[in-house]
Design an enzyme around this catalytic site. Structure first.
Site, PDB file in Angstrom:
ATOM      1  N   ARG A   1      -8.508  -7.570  -9.383  1.00 29.18           N
ATOM      2  CA  ARG A   1      -9.249  -8.822  -9.751  1.00 29.18           C
ATOM      3  C   ARG A   1     -10.893  -8.632 -10.147  1.00 29.18           C
ATOM      4  NH1 ARG A   1      -9.810  -7.889  -3.933  1.00 29.18           N
ATOM      5  NH2 ARG A   1     -12.021  -7.388  -3.698  1.00 29.18           N
TER       6      ARG A   1
ATOM      7  N   LYS B   1       0.992  -1.100  -0.279  1.00 32.98           N
ATOM      8  CA  LYS B   1       0.009   0.120   0.029  1.00 32.98           C
ATOM      9  C   LYS B   1       0.684   1.481   0.000  1.00 32.98           C
ATOM     10  CE  LYS B   1      -3.299  -2.788  -0.030  1.00 32.98           C
ATOM     11  NZ  LYS B   1      -3.826  -3.401  -1.263  1.00 32.98           N
TER      12      LYS B   1
ATOM     13  N   GLY C   1      -9.161  -3.713   5.361  1.00 32.72           N
ATOM     14  CA  GLY C   1      -9.466  -3.229   6.750  1.00 32.72           C
ATOM     15  C   GLY C   1      -8.578  -4.204   7.771  1.00 32.72           C
TER      16      GLY C   1
ATOM     17  N   HIS D   1     -17.996   4.493   0.675  1.00 30.61           N
ATOM     18  CA  HIS D   1     -17.053   3.935  -0.126  1.00 30.61           C
ATOM     19  C   HIS D   1     -17.596   3.760  -1.476  1.00 30.61           C
ATOM     20  CE1 HIS D   1     -14.864  -0.194  -0.811  1.00 30.61           C
ATOM     21  NE2 HIS D   1     -15.675   0.124  -1.782  1.00 30.61           N
TER      22      HIS D   1
HETATM   23  C1  MV4 Z   1      -9.825   4.968   5.865  1.00 36.05           C
HETATM   24  C2  MV4 Z   1     -10.705   5.334   6.684  1.00 36.05           C
HETATM   25  C3  MV4 Z   1     -10.839   6.662   6.881  1.00 36.05           C
HETATM   26  N1  MV4 Z   1      -9.826   7.405   6.827  1.00 36.05           N
HETATM   27  N2  MV4 Z   1      -8.740   5.713   5.738  1.00 36.05           N
HETATM   28  C4  MV4 Z   1     -11.291   0.462   5.622  1.00 36.05           C
HETATM   29  C5  MV4 Z   1     -10.469  -0.697   4.730  1.00 36.05           C
HETATM   30  C6  MV4 Z   1      -9.432  -0.080   4.056  1.00 36.05           C
HETATM   31  N3  MV4 Z   1      -9.650  -0.466   2.480  1.00 36.05           N
HETATM   32  C7  MV4 Z   1      -9.509   1.270   4.312  1.00 36.05           C
HETATM   33  N4  MV4 Z   1     -10.584   1.725   5.338  1.00 36.05           N
HETATM   34  C8  MV4 Z   1     -10.575   2.770   5.692  1.00 36.05           C
HETATM   35  N5  MV4 Z   1      -9.679   3.903   5.415  1.00 36.05           N
HETATM   36  C9  MV4 Z   1      -8.531   6.794   5.948  1.00 36.05           C
HETATM   37  N6  MV4 Z   1      -7.707   7.918   5.910  1.00 36.05           N
HETATM   38  C10 MV4 Z   1     -11.846   4.503   6.925  1.00 36.05           C
HETATM   39  C11 MV4 Z   1     -11.942   3.146   6.441  1.00 36.05           C
HETATM   40  C12 MV4 Z   1     -13.013   2.402   6.623  1.00 36.05           C
HETATM   41  C13 MV4 Z   1     -13.880   1.943   5.614  1.00 36.05           C
HETATM   42  C14 MV4 Z   1     -13.555   2.115   4.376  1.00 36.05           C
HETATM   43  C15 MV4 Z   1     -14.594   1.769   3.379  1.00 36.05           C
HETATM   44  C16 MV4 Z   1     -15.806   0.945   3.779  1.00 36.05           C
HETATM   45  C17 MV4 Z   1     -15.804   0.825   5.003  1.00 36.05           C
HETATM   46  C18 MV4 Z   1     -15.119   1.232   6.128  1.00 36.05           C
HETATM   47  C19 MV4 Z   1     -15.093   0.854   7.368  1.00 36.05           C
HETATM   48  C20 MV4 Z   1     -14.384   1.324   8.506  1.00 36.05           C
HETATM   49  C21 MV4 Z   1     -13.216   2.170   7.974  1.00 36.05           C
END
Ligand code: MV4
Length: 447
Positions: free
Chosen positions: A292, A116, A165, A208
């Site tokens: 994917r 990442k 996550g 998202h």
């Molecule tokens: C974050 C965020 C808030 N701020 N990054 C969760 C999965 C991973 N792909 C990144 N994620 C997150 N990154 C920053 N800088 C909040 C999440 C996140 C989240 C993101 C997408 C869908 C659901 C989520 C649930 C909790 C936290």
């Protein structure tokens, strides 16, 4: 074009791939563990090879066993589906070495998005917006504290080998920084064998939203618009839809352009998804890229009227794409039917399905490997069906979804159907005002 594709997966996605192969005149090989010997993917493929006992590590995750199945069946390509080995660069590399086409990007493309920190640096160079954060790795508590002060609390610590996550920690104050960093490192080390961490400003209550992209082997990339996947629980998506109720054409064009730049930055080949966080001011930030086909590709298929597995196979075989972007022409929504009990802390509920009737009718699609008499094994993912409804508008789509859910009969195991029935009546959901935090405050009403 390929003559024979080995489908290195199980369940609904194995069926999904086999269906398109049949329509394209490509013969198929199923692989299966002993737990899946009565499965539909085994029956519908032209050939099937048993590759081991139920445990994934000895079957669907075993590269040597899958390569042996490729060799004895003389397949010329492998479709990895999603999950299992679909984003495993070593598997893609072994396929490359054996001259077998891995239907997806190259091993080096998978690696460049798998780490990442590297992915984020690549995005910065490509001028794709990213969340402000540490300059690479957080190397010590002292350095981390300095960075966090500059960025501003709350911050989020993420594992460079993570994604989806895992290995993430939110830090609200400098006092808890050291403790959270240590916890995150221990978790990341145990899960990925790599405890390197980076830091970002924590975006509160984001949506998202992801953009589907496709690239051919000659550098042409197009986007196929967005999917909104904000309804999630513990990083497990439950509902996906296209278009996003939060989107307008101006933002769609901007995010589409950013997603294409992201894919072009790594010379991306195949279908892929660029995930973004979108904040309350409609600012968007690159999160990660999935290299994917995804579970929720179906909603994109429904709104742009294209078979994405067919497009994926065509670009893998070396066909060119036009470079035209596609925009949603209808509204489509997918709900995941899992063998879980939402009213008992979402506990897995594998077992024998005594009766099964799936909804039908105009605008209703069900992708499933389940049937009456099928036994859901306890060893794998709990998703047993995807219900996809498509209509002219979001409002009509939700009405159709309510009707379709009411027709779904699954007896013998607990499923997420009653949860979705409740969700489709929720005023906030119906208004489209949903962030990734939505389900944390959602009141599950016992049925
Ligand atoms: C974050 C965020 C808030 N701020 N990054 C969760 C999965 C991973 N792909 C990144 N994620 C997150 N990154 C920053 N800088 C909040 C999440 C996140 C989240 C993101 C997408 C869908 C659901 C989520 C649930 C909790 C936290």
């Amino acid at each position: 074009m390929f003559k024979k594709i080995l489908v290195a997966n199980r369940g609904e996605i194995a069926l999904r791939v086999i269906r398109t192969c049949k329509e394209m005149g490509i013969s198929t090989v199923a692989i299966y563990s002993t737990a899946d010997k009565e499965s539909l993917h085994v029956r519908f493929a032209d050939e099937a090879v048993c590759i081991g006992p139920p445990s994934s590590s000895e079957s669907y995750l075993s590269i040597p066993k899958i390569m042996a199945a490729v060799e004895i069946t003389n397949a010329d390509a492998v479709h990895p589906g999603y999950g299992f080995l679909s984003e495993n660069a070593d598997f893609a590399e072994v396929c490359e070495e054996y001259g077998i086409k891995f239907i997806g990007p190259t091993a080096s493309m998978i690696r460049s998005m798998g780490d990442k920190i590297t992915a984020k640096e690549t995005m910065i160079k490509a001028k794709v917006p990213v969340v402000p954060g540490s300059d690479g790795q957080v190397k010590s508590v002292k350095e981390g504290l300095k960075d966090a002060k500059k960025i501003g609390y709350p911050v989020i610590l993420k594992a460079t080998a993570g994604g989806g996550g895992k290995g993430m920690r939110i830090v609200n104050t400098p006092e808890e920084f050291a403790e959270q960093l240590e916890k995150a490192q221990i978790e990341a080390g145990a899960s990925f064998g790599n405890d390197a961490m980076y830091m970002e400003k924590f975006v509160e209550e984001p949506r998202h939203i992801e953009i589907q992209v496709i690239g051919d082997q000659y550098g042409t990339v197009a986007h196929l618009s967005e999917r909104d996947c904000s309804v999630q629980r513990r990083h497990q998506k439950l509902v996906e839809e296209s278009p996003s109720p939060y989107m307008d054409q101006k933002l769609r064009l901007k995010m589409g352009k950013a997603a294409i730049a992201a894919a072009k930055a790594i010379n991306y080949e195949g279908v892929g998804t660029v995930e973004f966080l979108v904040d309350k001011n409609r600012k968007f930030y690159f999160m990660e890229m999935n290299t994917r086909i995804q579970v929720e590709h179906t909603v994109t298929e429904e709104v742009i009227n294209k078979d994405l597995i067919k497009e994926q196979i065509k670009v893998a075989a070396g066909e060119k794409i036009s470079g035209k972007n596609y925009f949603p022409e209808r509204h489509s929504m997918e709900v995941r039917i899992n063998a879980e009990d939402p009213y008992n802390d979402w506990r897995p509920s594998p077992g024998h399905i005594t009766s099964f009737h799936s909804p039908k009718g105009h605008g209703v699609r069900v992708d499933t490997h389940a049937f009456a008499g099928y036994t859901v094994p306890p060893y794998y993912d709990s998703m047993i069906a995807k219900l996809i409804c498509t209509a002219e508008s979001r409002e009509e789509c939700i009405k159709k979804m309510q009707r379709a859910l009411d027709e779904f009969i699954i007896e013998g195991i607990k499923t997420t159907v009653p949860f979705h029935q409740q969700l489709m009546k929720d005023e906030r959901f119906k208004a489209g005002s949903v962030t990734t935090k939505f389900l944390e405050d959602f009141d599950l009403k016992p049925q």
